[in-house]
Design a protein around this motif. Structure first.
Motif, PDB file in Angstrom:
ATOM      1  N   GLN A 165      -2.116   1.003  -2.760  1.00  0.00           N
ATOM      2  CA  GLN A 165      -1.208   1.421  -1.837  1.00  0.00           C
ATOM      3  C   GLN A 165       0.172   1.214  -2.389  1.00  0.00           C
ATOM      4  OE1 GLN A 165      -0.666  -1.060   1.791  1.00  0.00           O
ATOM      5  NE2 GLN A 165      -1.947  -2.761   0.768  1.00  0.00           N
ATOM      6  N   ARG A 166       1.243   1.928  -2.036  1.00  0.00           N
ATOM      7  CA  ARG A 166       2.639   1.632  -2.383  1.00  0.00           C
ATOM      8  C   ARG A 166       2.841   0.331  -2.326  1.00  0.00           C
ATOM      9  NH1 ARG A 166       5.873   7.139  -0.744  1.00  0.00           N
ATOM     10  NH2 ARG A 166       7.474   5.699  -1.194  1.00  0.00           N
ATOM     11  N   THR A 167       3.718  -0.194  -3.163  1.00  0.00           N
ATOM     12  CA  THR A 167       4.068  -1.577  -3.449  1.00  0.00           C
ATOM     13  C   THR A 167       4.920  -1.910  -1.900  1.00  0.00           C
ATOM     14  OG1 THR A 167       4.587  -1.604  -5.486  1.00  0.00           O
ATOM     15  CG2 THR A 167       5.490  -3.334  -4.631  1.00  0.00           C
ATOM     16  N   GLU A 168       5.707  -1.074  -1.443  1.00  0.00           N
ATOM     17  CA  GLU A 168       6.337  -1.538  -0.295  1.00  0.00           C
ATOM     18  C   GLU A 168       5.667  -1.568   1.319  1.00  0.00           C
ATOM     19  OE1 GLU A 168       7.473   2.915  -0.914  1.00  0.00           O
ATOM     20  OE2 GLU A 168       6.667   0.960  -2.180  1.00  0.00           O
ATOM     21  N   LEU A 169       4.180  -1.086   0.780  1.00  0.00           N
ATOM     22  CA  LEU A 169       3.471  -1.207   2.019  1.00  0.00           C
ATOM     23  C   LEU A 169       2.538  -2.310   2.066  1.00  0.00           C
ATOM     24  CD1 LEU A 169       2.868   2.961   2.200  1.00  0.00           C
ATOM     25  CD2 LEU A 169       4.276   1.535   3.850  1.00  0.00           C
ATOM     26  N   HIS A 170       2.566  -2.998   1.094  1.00  0.00           N
ATOM     27  CA  HIS A 170       1.539  -4.114   0.978  1.00  0.00           C
ATOM     28  C   HIS A 170       1.643  -4.787   2.400  1.00  0.00           C
ATOM     29  CE1 HIS A 170      -0.197  -3.895  -2.895  1.00  0.00           C
ATOM     30  NE2 HIS A 170       1.003  -3.608  -3.182  1.00  0.00           N
ATOM     31  N   GLY A 171       0.328  -5.086   2.876  1.00  0.00           N
ATOM     32  CA  GLY A 171       0.384  -5.628   4.391  1.00  0.00           C
ATOM     33  C   GLY A 171       0.832  -4.782   5.599  1.00  0.00           C
ATOM     34  N   VAL A 172       0.950  -3.371   5.277  1.00  0.00           N
ATOM     35  CA  VAL A 172       1.342  -2.618   6.242  1.00  0.00           C
ATOM     36  C   VAL A 172       0.265  -1.558   6.306  1.00  0.00           C
ATOM     37  CG1 VAL A 172       2.882  -0.982   7.044  1.00  0.00           C
ATOM     38  CG2 VAL A 172       3.648  -2.863   5.900  1.00  0.00           C
ATOM     39  N   ASN A 173       0.027  -0.956   5.359  1.00  0.00           N
ATOM     40  CA  ASN A 173      -1.287   0.082   5.233  1.00  0.00           C
ATOM     41  C   ASN A 173      -2.603  -0.702   4.978  1.00  0.00           C
ATOM     42  OD1 ASN A 173      -0.021   3.248   4.382  1.00  0.00           O
ATOM     43  ND2 ASN A 173       0.394   2.053   6.182  1.00  0.00           N
ATOM     44  N   ILE A 174      -3.687  -0.104   5.146  1.00  0.00           N
ATOM     45  CA  ILE A 174      -4.899  -0.695   4.929  1.00  0.00           C
ATOM     46  C   ILE A 174      -5.251  -0.409   3.387  1.00  0.00           C
ATOM     47  CG2 ILE A 174      -7.402  -0.502   5.300  1.00  0.00           C
ATOM     48  CD1 ILE A 174      -6.709   0.615   8.177  1.00  0.00           C
ATOM     49  N   ASP A 175      -5.690  -1.381   2.720  1.00  0.00           N
ATOM     50  CA  ASP A 175      -6.141  -1.199   1.329  1.00  0.00           C
ATOM     51  C   ASP A 175      -7.487  -1.911   1.152  1.00  0.00           C
ATOM     52  OD1 ASP A 175      -6.496  -0.727  -1.377  1.00  0.00           O
ATOM     53  OD2 ASP A 175      -4.567  -1.412  -1.856  1.00  0.00           O
ATOM     54  N   ASP A 176      -8.674  -1.479   0.970  1.00  0.00           N
ATOM     55  CA  ASP A 176      -9.870  -2.377   1.104  1.00  0.00           C
ATOM     56  C   ASP A 176     -10.120  -2.275  -0.535  1.00  0.00           C
ATOM     57  OD1 ASP A 176     -10.065  -2.683   3.888  1.00  0.00           O
ATOM     58  OD2 ASP A 176     -10.820  -0.659   3.934  1.00  0.00           O
ATOM     59  N   GLY A 177      -9.581  -1.453  -1.341  1.00  0.00           N
ATOM     60  CA  GLY A 177      -9.978  -1.379  -2.549  1.00  0.00           C
ATOM     61  C   GLY A 177     -11.044  -0.199  -2.859  1.00  0.00           C
ATOM     62  N   TYR A 178     -11.677  -0.205  -3.971  1.00  0.00           N
ATOM     63  CA  TYR A 178     -12.205   0.940  -4.456  1.00  0.00           C
ATOM     64  C   TYR A 178     -13.719   1.018  -4.147  1.00  0.00           C
ATOM     65  CZ  TYR A 178     -12.363  -2.096  -8.595  1.00  0.00           C
ATOM     66  OH  TYR A 178     -12.596  -2.973  -9.596  1.00  0.00           O
TER      67      TYR A 178
END
Length: 823
Positions: free
Chosen positions: A56-69
């Motif tokens: 996810q975009r750096t500024e969205l860490h902790g905001v958008n879901i990012d479970d990895g690949y």
């Protein structure tokens, strides 16, 4: 859509109960083996990362879901709840509670294999790459080598074709749910089929055993958290061995384990239910089982006997859980003669009758029409799968065959067409009817309600501005539920909700609270509600912008009504007649935004359309073209319904508006973004979105052909080829000389669904090569390079970092098929 600060972002909530049955059915009929994977299927080596993993975009860490690949194709019918087994072989993603995303490996949910050539030592392996991260099942052999074999997907099917570096037997599993076109029954089933093909490549007999272990997860889906925190605090679960005679070839004895809980009466709560694992082995196969074992232990009570000879101890203790979660396992053991091949179908089913959202309202899922609302039918659903898996598999193949075998279209495109369908089931989908006090659905003549979410980061059901793009596959393959959702929108047009809320964007801009009215009569709502409130009943939960004054929603509503009529045979006059009062009210509402009397509406100087961080002031290409198309659509609906005077009035208004559109926005090469404010001269990828819809639905020309082709060539030359060397799709906006713009975050993003829409329009205008080249950029980022497969995002930037994964809008890839149909 929406680039929203985390402090203002609504959180997803609520859903349903869980009942799951898991069945294995061996068959000696090699003629039914399904180990041939279609050439068009998307592929990746088992358990390997993508070439250039994204995030996810750096500024969205902790905001958008990012479970990895680590992702894979989901299983589960529309509105039934879904979960996914990733391409490394772990069950990791869970969308069982409607509107809630969970991502966590459940180690005891796993397949394993035993194989022993005659006279040689046995090999036993868990069929997943990598040990569980929490050290669970430490006695199991987790050494399956990454890259040995391949994972393939052509939704609703996916496959694991295991290699032979580690195993003396060739194994392939075909996995799917019965998602079938123009089918409003089986498509809703809470069931997954796993059809194993085992082949002996050697000249000596090989004994094989396939193990399937599952956890009793009753009570695990109560909360909106993203993991299974405290999931063992739901005691009174118990597992029972079961067996019954069924009408099937061979022995016909169905045996297995029912995962249940101690309860009195039918299921009432959204978290309650059952699971089961079972097998229908047929002749020449042996079934063994272990009904209960503790997940907190090392799993040796399963692995020690299984790894010895492929059998389990046939033990079923009459215990209920207290502080520990329970799992159970079955194994199917058989011997393959030299070069023999055998099919072992397996089925996993769940009966999740109740959906409950934050407002407390409960719904019965659609499939309960066929299995009942008691929540105790997991075994029956599993039996259905065991008896029909072959015909389901063949029906999916027959549906896909003419499309995936059409070599006039690129192979990547044929695969992505079907793989982007995943979100229709996986998007927190609601398909059901309100639940009465007794648990039964109230007596009603209305159809079950259907809607699915924009995404899990922006948890809004049926977001109108986004489904304008993403609903094309619903229209093509399930037109009745597509029209049902549009009927829901028609009902909302005259509604009013005078409650004031905080207008987030304006409040942040002015550093003070700015209010807006949630819903005004005549304005199409942004959405049908959120899972943390009362979706379908209480629309317009989104409050980042004042959507009652958005300029695109009403036009899009009218265009979708016309589209759903025109592209389903132009024969459903009842649908048009039902929608007509709301269509007229929606169009009347828009007329207030034509302040200078030239016939063309103007934007309000704030982000008042789907690009909700990109301001437009005065007339603009995007909302202006949508309005022109909506005027034409309204005139044609009036014609169909026998109101020629109304048609004449809207045709005249469209002619005046079109003149103003060309006069104010055409610069000789393309249509400018807007007449005032920032980015007035920007080349917008979607500047002719209205013409795209008009062309697909038979409304004809909004502007001259030469202008359309010129504008699309400009988009291709600048937004596509001058952005990231033409390898990433169409950037939303760009300067005429190809320089990037930075006035807001969205102007410099590629929107996956918007790119497909532009590609569709290019194809419709005869720019077929340019259209496919444009769409290929999305495939490069999502499926080839960055590892965003089965979580296709709304947007990514020039570095390939994304925003808002698992998104609705990319369903617009199916609009390319409509464009190709017209060629």
């Amino acid at each position: 859509m929406m680039f929203l600060p985390s402090a203002w972002r609504p959180q997803p909530l609520q859903i349903s109960c869980f009942i799951c049955a898991l069945i294995l059915v061996p068959s000696a009929a090699a003629t039914l083996c399904q180990d041939k994977i279609p050439e068009a299927a998307w592929r990746i080596p088992i358990g390997t990362p993508p070439p250039n993993p994204g995030a996810q975009r750096t500024e969205l860490h902790g905001v958008n879901i990012d479970d990895g690949y680590w992702q894979g194709a989901p299983v589960g019918g529309f509105g039934a709840g879904t979960f996914s087994r990733s391409e490394r072989g772990h069950f990791e993603r869970w969308h069982v509670k409607a509107g809630v995303h969970k991502y966590q490996d459940v180690p005891n949910n796993q397949f394993a294999v035993f194989a022993q050539p005659e006279g040689e030592a046995p090999v036993s392996l868990a069929l997943a790459v990598g040990k569980p991260s929490n050290g669970a099942l430490s006695s199991w052999n987790w050494s399956y080598p990454a890259g040995d074999g391949e994972y393939a997907a052509l939704y609703p099917k996916s496959w694991f074709a295991y290699g032979t570096r580690a195993l003396p037997v060739k194994l392939t599993v075909e996995q799917f749910s019965p998602i079938l076109p123009n089918n409003y029954k089986e498509t809703s089933y809470p069931v997954a089929v796993y059809r194993w093909t085992a082949e002996n490549p050697s000249s000596k007999p090989v004994t094989v055993s396939i193990l399937f272990s599952w956890t009793n997860m009753v009570g695990w889906f109560r909360d909106p958290s993203h993991t299974f925190a405290d999931n063992a605090r739901y005691p009174q679960n118990l597992n029972r061995f079961m067996t019954e005679k069924v009408d099937a070839p061979g022995s016909g004895q169905m045996s297995g384990i029912l995962f249940d809980r101690l309860r009195t009466g039918p299921v009432q709560e959204e978290w309650d239910g059952q699971f089961a694992i079972a097998t229908l082995p047929g002749d020449g196969a042996e079934v063994s089982y272990l009904a209960s074992y503790f997940t907190a232990f090392d799993g040796s009570e399963v692995w020690k006997p299984f790894s010895k000879d492929g059998r389990l101890p046939n033990q079923a203790l009459p215990i209920a859980s207290s502080d520990f979660a329970l799992a159970g396992a079955i194994a199917v053991r058989f011997t393959l003669a030299p070069h023999e091949k055998r099919l072992i179908p397996m089925a996993l089913s769940w009966d999740l009758p109740v959906v409950q959202f934050g407002g407390g309202r409960k719904w019965n899922r659609h499939y309960t029409q066929f299995f009942g609302t008691e929540g105790t039918h997991a075994w029956e659903i599993a039996r259905t799968a065991l008896l029909h898996h072959e015909e389901w598999s063949q029906a999916i193949d027959a549906w896909q065959k003419p499309i995936i075998n059409d070599e006039h279209k690129p192979a990547w495109y044929r695969a992505e067409l079907f793989n982007e369908l995943y979100f229709l089931a996986d998007g927190g989908t609601l398909w059901g009817q309100e639940r009465g006090i007794s648990g039964e659905a109230p007596k009603s003549t209305s159809n079950d309600r259907f809607t699915y979410m924009e995404c899990f980061d922006y948890p809004f059901y049926g977001s109108l501005d986004v489904r304008f793009y993403g609903s094309f596959p619903l229209l093509r393959f399930w037109p009745e539920i597509e029209k049902e959702e549009m009927r829901e929108y028609s009902k909302t047009i005259p509604e009013s909700n005078p409650q004031h809320y905080v207008w987030v964007w304006k409040s942040l801009l002015e550093n003070k609270i700015v209010e807006y009215t949630r819903k005004v009569p005549g304005a199409a709502p942004h959405d049908l509600g959120s899972p943390n409130e009362d979706p379908v009943v209480n629309p317009n939960q989104y409050n980042y912008q004042d959507v009652s004054n958005w300029r695109d929603l009403n036009s899009k509503y009218v265009l979708m009504v016309w589209r759903d009529y025109a592209l389903t045979g132009s024969s459903d006059d009842t649908f048009l007649r039902e929608s007509w009062p709301s269509v007229k009210q929606a169009m009347e509402h828009l007329k207030q935004y034509d302040t200078d009397g030239d016939g063309l509406i103007e934007n309000g100087g704030f982000p008042d359309q789907t690009y909700d961080d990109w301001t437009a002031t005065g007339e603009s290409a995007y909302t202006g073209s949508l309005y022109l198309a909506a005027l034409k659509a309204t005139a044609r609906i009036a014609d169909k319904l026998g109101e020629p005077q109304t048609a004449k009035e809207y045709d005249a208004l469209e002619a005046r508006a079109a003149d103003a559109y060309v006069k104010k926005l055409w610069n000789g090469t393309y249509f400018r973004y807007a007449v005032k404010g920032l980015d007035t001269e920007a080349v917008m990828a979607e500047q002719l979105a209205g013409q795209w819809y008009a062309g697909l639905t038979g409304l004809g020309d909004l502007v001259p052909k030469a202008m359309r082709v010129s504008a699309l060539h400009k988009v291709y030359d600048t937004n596509v080829r001058k952005f990231a060397k033409g390898e990433m799709g169409a950037v939303n906006g760009i300067a005429a000389d190809g320089k990037l713009l930075h006035s807001n975050d969205q102007v410099e993003e590629v929107w996956t669904g918007a790119t497909f829409a532009v590609a569709s329009h290019m194809i419709a205008e005869g720019l077929t090569d340019e259209g496919f080249a444009t769409a290929k950029g999305v495939n490069n980022v999502v499926w080839r390079d960055r590892g965003y497969f089965f979580r296709t995002p709304e947007a990514y930037d020039i570095h390939g970092f994304y925003r808002a994964s698992m998104y609705m809008r990319p369903g617009s890839i199916w609009s390319m098929e409509y464009a190709l149909d017209k060629k």
